[in-house]
Motif scaffolding. Structure first.
Motif, mmCIF file in Angstrom:
data_model
loop_
_atom_site.group_PDB
_atom_site.id
_atom_site.type_symbol
_atom_site.label_atom_id
_atom_site.label_comp_id
_atom_site.label_asym_id
_atom_site.label_seq_id
_atom_site.Cartn_x
_atom_site.Cartn_y
_atom_site.Cartn_z
ATOM 1 N N ASP A 15 0.780 -1.227 0.000
ATOM 2 C CA ASP A 15 0.000 0.000 0.000
ATOM 3 C C ASP A 15 0.820 1.290 0.000
ATOM 4 O O ASP A 15 0.286 2.359 0.244
ATOM 5 C CB ASP A 15 -1.005 0.009 1.152
ATOM 6 C CG ASP A 15 -0.361 -0.225 2.504
ATOM 7 O OD1 ASP A 15 0.878 -0.285 2.583
ATOM 8 O OD2 ASP A 15 -1.111 -0.343 3.480
ATOM 9 N N THR A 35 -4.856 -3.378 -2.671
ATOM 10 C CA THR A 35 -5.782 -3.540 -1.564
ATOM 11 C C THR A 35 -7.059 -4.216 -2.031
ATOM 12 O O THR A 35 -7.333 -4.290 -3.231
ATOM 13 C CB THR A 35 -6.155 -2.180 -0.937
ATOM 14 O OG1 THR A 35 -6.983 -1.461 -1.847
ATOM 15 C CG2 THR A 35 -4.919 -1.366 -0.591
ATOM 16 N N THR A 52 -12.454 1.486 4.438
ATOM 17 C CA THR A 52 -11.760 0.728 5.478
ATOM 18 C C THR A 52 -11.097 -0.530 4.907
ATOM 19 O O THR A 52 -10.183 -1.076 5.514
ATOM 20 C CB THR A 52 -12.738 0.313 6.597
ATOM 21 O OG1 THR A 52 -13.806 -0.426 6.015
ATOM 22 C CG2 THR A 52 -13.262 1.521 7.332
ATOM 23 N N ARG A 54 -9.120 -0.644 2.523
ATOM 24 C CA ARG A 54 -7.785 -0.344 1.997
ATOM 25 C C ARG A 54 -6.686 -0.954 2.858
ATOM 26 O O ARG A 54 -5.552 -1.100 2.434
ATOM 27 C CB ARG A 54 -7.574 1.155 1.853
ATOM 28 C CG ARG A 54 -7.343 1.876 3.164
ATOM 29 C CD ARG A 54 -6.986 3.329 2.930
ATOM 30 N NE ARG A 54 -7.019 4.082 4.163
ATOM 31 C CZ ARG A 54 -6.010 4.166 5.009
ATOM 32 N NH1 ARG A 54 -4.876 3.528 4.758
ATOM 33 N NH2 ARG A 54 -6.120 4.879 6.111
ATOM 34 N N ASN A 55 -7.020 -1.325 4.083
ATOM 35 C CA ASN A 55 -6.030 -1.932 4.975
ATOM 36 C C ASN A 55 -5.894 -3.440 4.772
ATOM 37 O O ASN A 55 -5.082 -4.081 5.422
ATOM 38 C CB ASN A 55 -6.380 -1.630 6.437
ATOM 39 C CG ASN A 55 -6.204 -0.156 6.730
ATOM 40 O OD1 ASN A 55 -5.191 0.421 6.387
ATOM 41 N ND2 ASN A 55 -7.205 0.448 7.335
ATOM 42 N N ASP A 87 0.578 4.554 3.274
ATOM 43 C CA ASP A 87 -0.859 4.814 3.233
ATOM 44 C C ASP A 87 -1.290 5.828 4.285
ATOM 45 O O ASP A 87 -2.285 6.518 4.110
ATOM 46 C CB ASP A 87 -1.675 3.527 3.333
ATOM 47 C CG ASP A 87 -1.479 2.768 4.623
ATOM 48 O OD1 ASP A 87 -0.377 2.815 5.182
ATOM 49 O OD2 ASP A 87 -2.440 2.119 5.066
ATOM 50 N N ASP A 114 -2.251 5.425 11.173
ATOM 51 C CA ASP A 114 -1.296 4.697 10.346
ATOM 52 C C ASP A 114 0.027 5.458 10.288
ATOM 53 O O ASP A 114 0.078 6.666 10.495
ATOM 54 C CB ASP A 114 -1.861 4.588 8.924
ATOM 55 C CG ASP A 114 -1.917 3.166 8.436
ATOM 56 O OD1 ASP A 114 -1.085 2.364 8.879
ATOM 57 O OD2 ASP A 114 -2.776 2.870 7.605
#
Length: 146
Positions: A15, A35, A52, A54-55, A87, A114
């Motif tokens: 990411d 992702t 959410t 994307r993690n 990210d 993050d």
């Protein structure tokens, strides 16, 4: 070595993003994160940042269960820098805050969940003198060609 006016080959997974750093505009991201959000269809970075999911990574660099990194060939203008951002940088900071972060080398008081880190790389030029500077870590050397 990254040379001005020559294509840059980037191997990437995960990411972190690679982008073009303009003097007067927000970062122009050239790669896409791996992702769950954008696994099926290409989406704008701003939409990926708001999800959410994307993690949840679909590809990453790791020693076990090797997945081949994506290969991108990018063209950069010789007077533009390359920025690599985590990210926490590209997703958690508004583009205006990204510019401030890069200028001020951080934003005090930003409580990101993050990691918010960047690496800026400037292409070499035959007319530019460079010197090697020892970093704060004993295994980090920086080529300063400002």
């Amino acid at each position: 070595m990254i040379e001005a006016e020559k294509p840059l080959t980037v191997l990437h997974a995960g990411d972190c993003l690679v982008g073009q750093l303009h003097k007067t505009r927000p970062v122009c991201w050239k790669t896409r994160p791996h992702t769950l959000v954008n696994a099926i269809q290409n989406m704008p970075i701003i939409e990926i940042a708001q999800s959410t999911l994307r993690n949840r990574l679909t590809r990453s660099l790791r020693t076990r269960e090797f997945l081949r990194p994506e290969v991108s060939h990018l063209n950069f203008n010789g007077d533009e820098a390359i920025v690599i951002g985590t990210d926490g940088f590209w997703a958690d900071l508004h583009p205006d805050d990204q510019s401030l972060f890069l200028i001020k080398r951080g934003l005090p008081g930003k409580g990101n969940k993050d990691d918010c880190s960047t690496l800026i790389i400037r292409p070499t030029s035959p007319n530019r003198k460079s010197k090697i500077v020892e970093g704060k870590s004993k295994n980090l050397y920086i080529v300063d060609s400002r």
